[in-house]
Design an enzyme around this catalytic site. Structure first.
Site, PDB file in Angstrom:
ATOM      1  N   ARG A  83      -5.255   0.506  -6.620  1.00 38.17           N
ATOM      2  CA  ARG A  83      -3.961   1.046  -6.164  1.00 38.17           C
ATOM      3  C   ARG A  83      -3.401   2.078  -7.131  1.00 38.17           C
ATOM      4  O   ARG A  83      -2.623   2.948  -6.762  1.00 38.17           O
ATOM      5  CB  ARG A  83      -2.933  -0.076  -6.018  1.00 38.17           C
ATOM      6  CG  ARG A  83      -3.254  -1.082  -4.929  1.00 38.17           C
ATOM      7  CD  ARG A  83      -2.015  -1.924  -4.626  1.00 38.17           C
ATOM      8  NE  ARG A  83      -2.312  -3.143  -3.893  1.00 38.17           N
ATOM      9  CZ  ARG A  83      -2.442  -3.212  -2.564  1.00 38.17           C
ATOM     10  NH1 ARG A  83      -2.341  -2.124  -1.842  1.00 38.17           N
ATOM     11  NH2 ARG A  83      -2.686  -4.367  -1.970  1.00 38.17           N
ATOM     12  N   ASP A  92       0.691   3.206   4.487  1.00 35.80           N
ATOM     13  CA  ASP A  92      -0.384   3.875   3.752  1.00 35.80           C
ATOM     14  C   ASP A  92      -1.471   4.363   4.704  1.00 35.80           C
ATOM     15  O   ASP A  92      -1.910   5.498   4.641  1.00 35.80           O
ATOM     16  CB  ASP A  92      -0.966   2.927   2.685  1.00 35.80           C
ATOM     17  CG  ASP A  92      -1.320   1.542   3.234  1.00 35.80           C
ATOM     18  OD1 ASP A  92      -1.083   1.270   4.427  1.00 35.80           O
ATOM     19  OD2 ASP A  92      -1.831   0.718   2.445  1.00 35.80           O
ATOM     20  N   GLY A 137       0.769  -1.247   0.000  1.00 38.66           N
ATOM     21  CA  GLY A 137       0.000   0.000   0.000  1.00 38.66           C
ATOM     22  C   GLY A 137       0.792   1.285   0.000  1.00 38.66           C
ATOM     23  O   GLY A 137       0.302   2.320  -0.449  1.00 38.66           O
ATOM     24  N   PHE A 193     -14.114   3.312   4.295  1.00 39.82           N
ATOM     25  CA  PHE A 193     -13.159   2.549   3.502  1.00 39.82           C
ATOM     26  C   PHE A 193     -12.732   3.382   2.294  1.00 39.82           C
ATOM     27  O   PHE A 193     -13.556   3.904   1.566  1.00 39.82           O
ATOM     28  CB  PHE A 193     -13.778   1.223   3.041  1.00 39.82           C
ATOM     29  CG  PHE A 193     -12.762   0.302   2.450  1.00 39.82           C
ATOM     30  CD1 PHE A 193     -11.911  -0.431   3.268  1.00 39.82           C
ATOM     31  CD2 PHE A 193     -12.626   0.189   1.071  1.00 39.82           C
ATOM     32  CE1 PHE A 193     -10.943  -1.265   2.722  1.00 39.82           C
ATOM     33  CE2 PHE A 193     -11.666  -0.638   0.520  1.00 39.82           C
ATOM     34  CZ  PHE A 193     -10.824  -1.371   1.353  1.00 39.82           C
ATOM     35  N   LYS A 196      -7.262   6.511  10.665  1.00 36.77           N
ATOM     36  CA  LYS A 196      -8.683   6.542  11.038  1.00 36.77           C
ATOM     37  C   LYS A 196      -8.755   6.424  12.558  1.00 36.77           C
ATOM     38  O   LYS A 196      -8.815   5.305  13.080  1.00 36.77           O
ATOM     39  CB  LYS A 196      -9.419   5.348  10.427  1.00 36.77           C
ATOM     40  CG  LYS A 196      -9.408   5.258   8.915  1.00 36.77           C
ATOM     41  CD  LYS A 196     -10.213   4.021   8.516  1.00 36.77           C
ATOM     42  CE  LYS A 196     -10.050   3.683   7.074  1.00 36.77           C
ATOM     43  NZ  LYS A 196     -10.751   2.427   6.716  1.00 36.77           N
ATOM     44  N   ASP A 220      -5.964  -0.356  -1.798  1.00 39.66           N
ATOM     45  CA  ASP A 220      -6.765  -1.220  -2.671  1.00 39.66           C
ATOM     46  C   ASP A 220      -8.051  -1.683  -2.024  1.00 39.66           C
ATOM     47  O   ASP A 220      -8.195  -1.710  -0.804  1.00 39.66           O
ATOM     48  CB  ASP A 220      -5.954  -2.462  -3.042  1.00 39.66           C
ATOM     49  CG  ASP A 220      -5.842  -3.434  -1.870  1.00 39.66           C
ATOM     50  OD1 ASP A 220      -5.376  -3.016  -0.789  1.00 39.66           O
ATOM     51  OD2 ASP A 220      -6.247  -4.596  -2.030  1.00 39.66           O
ATOM     52  N   ASP A 223      -5.298   1.771  10.656  1.00 45.07           N
ATOM     53  CA  ASP A 223      -6.714   1.510  10.915  1.00 45.07           C
ATOM     54  C   ASP A 223      -6.854   1.099  12.381  1.00 45.07           C
ATOM     55  O   ASP A 223      -6.912   1.942  13.263  1.00 45.07           O
ATOM     56  CB  ASP A 223      -7.152   0.433   9.907  1.00 45.07           C
ATOM     57  CG  ASP A 223      -8.632   0.180   9.889  1.00 45.07           C
ATOM     58  OD1 ASP A 223      -9.407   1.136   9.936  1.00 45.07           O
ATOM     59  OD2 ASP A 223      -9.042  -1.002   9.793  1.00 45.07           O
TER      60      ASP A 223
HETATM   61  P1  IMP Z   1      -4.447  -2.028  10.791  1.00 49.31           P
HETATM   62  O1  IMP Z   1      -3.475  -3.141  10.980  1.00 49.31           O
HETATM   63  O2  IMP Z   1      -5.835  -2.390  11.286  1.00 49.31           O
HETATM   64  O3  IMP Z   1      -3.991  -0.692  11.312  1.00 49.31           O
HETATM   65  O4  IMP Z   1      -4.709  -1.888   9.239  1.00 49.31           O
HETATM   66  C1  IMP Z   1      -3.758  -1.532   8.398  1.00 49.31           C
HETATM   67  C2  IMP Z   1      -3.959  -2.164   7.033  1.00 49.31           C
HETATM   68  O5  IMP Z   1      -5.341  -2.443   6.702  1.00 49.31           O
HETATM   69  C3  IMP Z   1      -3.506  -1.152   6.015  1.00 49.31           C
HETATM   70  O6  IMP Z   1      -2.123  -1.216   5.798  1.00 49.31           O
HETATM   71  C4  IMP Z   1      -4.338  -1.523   4.814  1.00 49.31           C
HETATM   72  O7  IMP Z   1      -3.702  -2.523   4.074  1.00 49.31           O
HETATM   73  C5  IMP Z   1      -5.623  -2.053   5.370  1.00 49.31           C
HETATM   74  N1  IMP Z   1      -6.679  -1.007   5.385  1.00 49.31           N
HETATM   75  C6  IMP Z   1      -7.249  -0.444   6.459  1.00 49.31           C
HETATM   76  N2  IMP Z   1      -8.172   0.460   6.108  1.00 49.31           N
HETATM   77  C7  IMP Z   1      -8.179   0.484   4.756  1.00 49.31           C
HETATM   78  C8  IMP Z   1      -8.930   1.259   3.786  1.00 49.31           C
HETATM   79  O8  IMP Z   1      -9.793   2.103   4.083  1.00 49.31           O
HETATM   80  N3  IMP Z   1      -8.659   0.999   2.484  1.00 49.31           N
HETATM   81  C9  IMP Z   1      -7.736   0.079   2.079  1.00 49.31           C
HETATM   82  N4  IMP Z   1      -7.004  -0.649   2.952  1.00 49.31           N
HETATM   83  C10 IMP Z   1      -7.234  -0.456   4.284  1.00 49.31           C
HETATM   84 MG    MG Z   2      -0.845  -1.609   4.170  1.00 45.26          MG
END
Ligand code: IMP
Ligand code: MG
Length: 180
Positions: free
Chosen positions: A169, A104, A49, A156, A135, A163, A107
């Site tokens: 992407r 990128d 990403g 999202f 977020k 992606d 979350d």
């Molecule tokens: P985390 O581990 O929950 O912080 O999520 C991180 C990963 O989830 C990111 O590196 C993305 O690959 C994916 N992700 C989270 N939210 C989104 C989104 O809104 N669009 C696309 N990918 C997302």
């Molecule tokens: Mg990622």
């Protein structure tokens, strides 16, 4: 600029334009130029990403720096650790290095929670995080983003490296999923 795109079964509408993204990435570059003068940081970009963010950000840097690209591979840990993501592809010696992880989007914060200790245990001089997007409403772990592009609601988004099931992407703007 296309106002809406369709990826698989979902429609997305424009959210952050290429120009907005570029100007924010430039500001982050200027902050890093100032903070890391004479420190030759090692950027570690987390694929897939972060490839566009990494590419644009580094073009705004005028300090000496290095970059390396890593991937995360999920494996099933013990029952207590659950599914842990481990780092693959990092060949640099991190000892005494100033590391800046490029993401990128943050979350839940799970990815960084898995990742950061894997850097810190290697006697780094410092570890910071730069993420294009966060977020905050979705955050479930105690992680700090030191350089943040945009704070967005819990929607999202796709584009500029991000992606939806592999697609999107390549888009130069960022789009958010349209309400069903
Ligand atoms: P985390 O581990 O929950 O912080 O999520 C991180 C990963 O989830 C990111 O590196 C993305 O690959 C994916 N992700 C989270 N939210 C989104 C989104 O809104 N669009 C696309 N990918 C997302
Ligand atoms: Mg990622």
């Amino acid at each position: 600029m296309t106002r809406t795109v369709t990826l698989w079964d979902k429609q997305f509408t424009i959210y952050l334009t290429h120009e907005q993204i570029q100007s924010r990435v430039q500001e982050i570059g200027q902050m890093i130029n100032k903070d890391y003068e004479d420190r030759c940081p090692l950027f570690v970009a987390v694929l897939n990403g972060s490839f566009m963010f990494a590419s644009d950000l580094l073009q705004h840097l005028c300090i000496n720096c290095e970059i390396s690209f890593v991937k995360l591979s999920s494996y099933q840990g013990t029952e207590s650790t659950g599914s842990v993501q481990s780092l693959i592809g990092l060949e640099e010696d991190l000892q005494d290095r100033h590391v800046i992880v490029l993401e990128d989007i943050v979350d839940s914060g799970q990815t960084l929670t898995d990742l950061l200790p894997q850097f810190r245990k290697q006697s780094t001089a410092s570890v910071r995080v730069a993420s294009l997007i966060q977020k905050p409403e979705a955050l479930e772990h105690n992680v700090t983003v030191n350089y943040l592009g945009f704070t967005i609601p819990n929607d999202f988004v796709v584009g500029y490296g991000l992606d939806y099931d592999g697609l999107g992407r390549n888009l130069r703007d960022i789009y958010k999923v349209a309400e069903a």
